[in-house]
Scaffold this motif. Structure first.
Motif, short mmCIF file in Angstrom:
data_model
loop_
_atom_site.label_atom_id
_atom_site.label_comp_id
_atom_site.label_asym_id
_atom_site.label_seq_id
_atom_site.Cartn_x
_atom_site.Cartn_y
_atom_site.Cartn_z
N MET A 124 24.12 69.44 60.71
CA MET A 124 24.10 70.85 60.31
C MET A 124 25.46 71.19 59.68
N THR A 125 25.47 71.57 58.44
CA THR A 125 26.72 71.84 57.74
C THR A 125 27.01 73.33 57.60
N ASP A 126 26.00 74.16 57.68
CA ASP A 126 26.19 75.60 57.48
C ASP A 126 26.54 76.25 58.82
N VAL A 127 27.79 76.07 59.24
CA VAL A 127 28.24 76.59 60.52
C VAL A 127 28.99 77.89 60.29
N PRO A 128 28.67 78.95 61.03
CA PRO A 128 29.40 80.22 60.85
C PRO A 128 30.88 80.05 61.14
N ASP A 129 31.69 80.83 60.46
CA ASP A 129 33.14 80.80 60.65
C ASP A 129 33.52 81.81 61.72
N TYR A 130 33.76 81.29 62.93
CA TYR A 130 34.19 82.15 64.03
C TYR A 130 35.65 81.85 64.39
N GLY A 131 36.39 81.24 63.48
CA GLY A 131 37.80 81.01 63.69
C GLY A 131 38.18 79.56 63.89
N LYS A 132 39.48 79.31 63.84
CA LYS A 132 40.03 77.95 63.94
C LYS A 132 39.80 77.33 65.31
N THR A 133 40.01 78.11 66.36
CA THR A 133 39.89 77.56 67.71
C THR A 133 38.47 77.11 67.99
N PHE A 134 37.50 77.94 67.63
CA PHE A 134 36.11 77.55 67.83
C PHE A 134 35.79 76.28 67.07
N ALA A 135 36.23 76.17 65.83
CA ALA A 135 35.95 74.98 65.03
C ALA A 135 36.50 73.73 65.71
N LEU A 136 37.70 73.83 66.27
CA LEU A 136 38.29 72.69 66.97
C LEU A 136 37.54 72.36 68.25
N TRP A 137 37.23 73.37 69.03
CA TRP A 137 36.50 73.13 70.28
C TRP A 137 35.10 72.59 70.00
N PRO B 285 23.61 91.23 62.10
CA PRO B 285 25.01 91.54 61.79
C PRO B 285 25.82 92.02 62.98
N ASP B 286 25.22 92.75 63.90
CA ASP B 286 25.99 93.27 65.04
C ASP B 286 26.52 92.12 65.90
N TYR B 287 25.65 91.18 66.25
CA TYR B 287 26.11 90.08 67.10
C TYR B 287 27.05 89.15 66.34
N GLN B 288 26.77 88.94 65.06
CA GLN B 288 27.66 88.09 64.26
C GLN B 288 29.06 88.71 64.18
N ASP B 289 29.13 90.03 64.11
CA ASP B 289 30.43 90.71 64.12
C ASP B 289 31.15 90.50 65.45
N VAL B 290 30.39 90.52 66.55
CA VAL B 290 30.98 90.26 67.86
C VAL B 290 31.61 88.87 67.88
N CYS B 291 30.89 87.88 67.35
CA CYS B 291 31.41 86.51 67.34
C CYS B 291 32.70 86.40 66.52
N ARG B 292 32.72 87.05 65.38
CA ARG B 292 33.93 86.99 64.54
C ARG B 292 35.10 87.71 65.21
N THR B 293 34.82 88.83 65.86
CA THR B 293 35.87 89.57 66.54
C THR B 293 36.44 88.77 67.70
N VAL B 294 35.56 88.20 68.51
CA VAL B 294 36.01 87.38 69.63
C VAL B 294 36.76 86.15 69.12
N GLY B 295 36.26 85.54 68.05
CA GLY B 295 36.92 84.38 67.48
C GLY B 295 38.33 84.68 67.02
N ALA B 296 38.51 85.81 66.36
CA ALA B 296 39.84 86.21 65.90
C ALA B 296 40.77 86.49 67.08
N MET B 297 40.23 87.12 68.11
CA MET B 297 41.03 87.41 69.29
C MET B 297 41.48 86.12 69.96
N ILE B 298 40.55 85.15 70.11
CA ILE B 298 40.90 83.87 70.74
C ILE B 298 41.92 83.12 69.89
N ASP B 299 41.76 83.14 68.57
CA ASP B 299 42.75 82.50 67.71
C ASP B 299 44.15 83.07 67.95
N GLY B 300 44.23 84.39 68.02
CA GLY B 300 45.52 85.04 68.26
C GLY B 300 46.08 84.70 69.62
#
Length: 229
Positions: free
Chosen positions: A1-14, A173-188
């Motif tokens: 599966m190549t079309d993976v949502p971008d939820y941040g750097k940390t998630f991609a590594l994990w 979109p609502d849940y996808q926004d949650v994932c991006r927000t959490v991803g950015a917070m974890i990255d920080g």
């Protein structure tokens, strides 16, 4: 599966570090049954009842994140996530189960399956015995995994699957926004504590183990759902 949502750097590594365990979670037979509509309704309802109980403990774990936070931004994201879980995501379970004559009181009082106990207590223990990053590594597979599954099934699921509401909840979109927000917070949070190259930090392997173990427990949760068929 190549079309993976971008939820941040940390998630991609994990995610990469979890390897085949991640694929076993996000492409599980239960998930594919949601997509093509072949999942027995009995299995889905069994899963929903257990997932409602899971979300009660998951909400408590995110509330613990407020306690473990080091910044106001971390506190706000954790508090907002608790609100989303308690006041929005759990409502899907209530409405779907109500249609099958299962009351919210019955949901809250449901006996936990062993897989549910193992997963929820693992996450809570990560937060109680560890720090904020330990807790986030244990919480992340559920948040991001459901986002990835929802995003994929929103594009590929059969149009007549009876599980369209579930798919639209996590793929919307609502849940996808949650994932991006959490991803950015974890990255920080990771950068603040471990630096710009966290994978080089001495603690990183421990956090990867936390994430991968929680992912394996997600696989067990799907197995438990199928057992209810």
């Amino acid at each position: 599966m190549t079309d993976v949502p971008d939820y941040g750097k940390t998630f991609a590594l994990w995610r990469a570090g979890a390897g085949t365990t991640w694929q076993g979670y996000t492409c599980h037979g239960f998930v594919e049954g949601l997509a093509d509509g072949r999942l027995p309704q009995k299995a889905f309802l069994h899963y929903l009842v257990q997932d409602y109980v899971f979300l009660v403990h998951f909400s408590r774990a995110w509330a613990l994140g407020v306690v473990k936070s080091e910044t106001l931004g971390e506190m706000k994201t954790c508090a907002t996530t608790v609100d989303a879980l308690v006041n929005h995501e759990m409502s899907l379970h209530v409405s779907t189960c109500a249609a099958a004559s299962i009351s919210e009181e019955a949901l809250f009082a449901a006996a936990e399956e062993v897989e549910n106990l193992a997963y929820t207590r693992y996450v809570l223990d990560a937060g109680v015995s560890g720090d904020f990053l330990d807790l986030m590594a244990a919480l992340a597979p559920c948040v991001f995994g459901y986002g990835e599954i929802g995003a994929r099934l929103a594009k590929t699921a059969a149009p007549d699957t009876p599980y369209g509401e579930w798919i639209s909840t996590y793929g919307g979109p609502d849940y996808q926004d949650v994932c991006r927000t959490v991803g950015a917070m974890i990255d920080g949070a990771v950068q603040r504590r471990l630096g710009a190259e966290p994978a080089d930090a001495a603690r990183w392997p421990q956090l990867q183990v936390r994430f991968t173990r929680a992912t394996a427990l997600e696989v067990g949760f799907w197995d438990m759902g199928l057992r209810g068929a």
